[in-house]
Enzyme design. Structure first.
Site, PDB file in Angstrom:
ATOM      1  CB  CYS A   1       0.167  16.384 -23.048  1.00  0.00           C
ATOM      2  SG  CYS A   1       0.318  17.648 -21.771  1.00  0.00           S
TER       3      CYS A   1
ATOM      4  NE  ARG B   1      -0.782  25.024 -25.452  1.00  0.00           N
ATOM      5  CZ  ARG B   1      -1.127  23.534 -25.575  1.00  0.00           C
ATOM      6  NH1 ARG B   1      -0.278  22.916 -26.328  1.00  0.00           N
ATOM      7  NH2 ARG B   1      -2.404  23.280 -25.251  1.00  0.00           N
TER       8      ARG B   1
END
Length: 227
Positions: free
Chosen positions: A183, A80
């Site tokens: 992240c 992803r």
């Protein structure tokens, strides 16, 4: 084509990844051959696991293999977008496997739709959430020093078919985020519905609300096409 909801409850990450990949490949193949297919919206939770996306940096994982074993967590390198994130019990993970062309959605619009669905779910609990410029996902107080992420989003798209999706912190043990730079950020926090509301939130209730908002937004896109 119809869209069906699938609930896997608590499922190991490797098994979920394999199953959604199979469904993703099936949809891509059916679409290419002009055959009937189903869009699927999968909801689940995972045992403790970290996933590192294609653009992720290894140094955003702060533990070595032995330390990962000590906290009963595993690490996967996956296909992803995005950097590193955590999945675990108490976190609602949603994997939509959709033909975006059916909804006249580009990838950027699709990510925006996922964010909007979560923003609406948060609002249903009296929590004001929003977006942060140049940072995918859903945030609280995003423009302030108290910015904290409540939902991570990372998707893969091929031939306008999607997999992977979003991870909404509901009753998540937030300590597991301290072992990574979530992240890729080193200066922003994370939060959960429980953290903000100061009480446990029924997972089935959140699933129902997210399903409702995703369904509403996707139906709106279809109605716009029909007009």
């Amino acid at each position: 084509m119809k869209t069906v909801l699938v609930d896997w409850n608590l499922i190991p990450y490797a098994e979920a990844w394999q199953r959604q990949t199979e469904w993703f490949d099936t949809l891509v193949r059916a679409k290419a051959q002009g055959e009937a297919y189903e869009n699927r919206i999968i909801m689940c939770e995972h045992p403790h696991v970290y996933t590192l996306g294609r653009s992720g940096k290894e140094n955003n994982m702060l533990l070595n293999d032995d330390q990962l074993k000590a906290i009963q967590a595993t690490l996967f390198h996956i296909d992803r977008g995005g950097d590193i994130t955590y999945h675990g019990p108490g976190q609602l993970v949603c994997y939509p496997i959709l033909n975006l062309e059916e909804f006249h959605l580009g990838l950027k619009e699709y990510v925006h739709l996922l964010e909007e669905a979560v923003i609406r779910v948060c609002a249903s609990y009296g929590i004001e959430a929003g977006r942060l410029e140049k940072a995918t996902g859903v945030w609280l107080e995003g423009s302030t020093p108290r910015a904290r992420k409540i939902c991570a989003i990372g998707v893969r798209s091929s031939h306008y078919v999607t997999m992977h999706g979003l991870a909404l912190n509901v009753n998540t043990d937030l300590r597991y985020f301290s072992y990574i730079h979530p992240c890729g950020f080193i200066d922003k926090g994370v939060t959960s519905l429980r953290q903000e509301l100061k009480h446990e939130v029924p997972m089935d209730e959140v699933k129902q609300r997210l399903e409702c908002e995703l369904g509403r937004l996707l139906n709106e896109k279809k109605q716009q096409i029909a007009q």
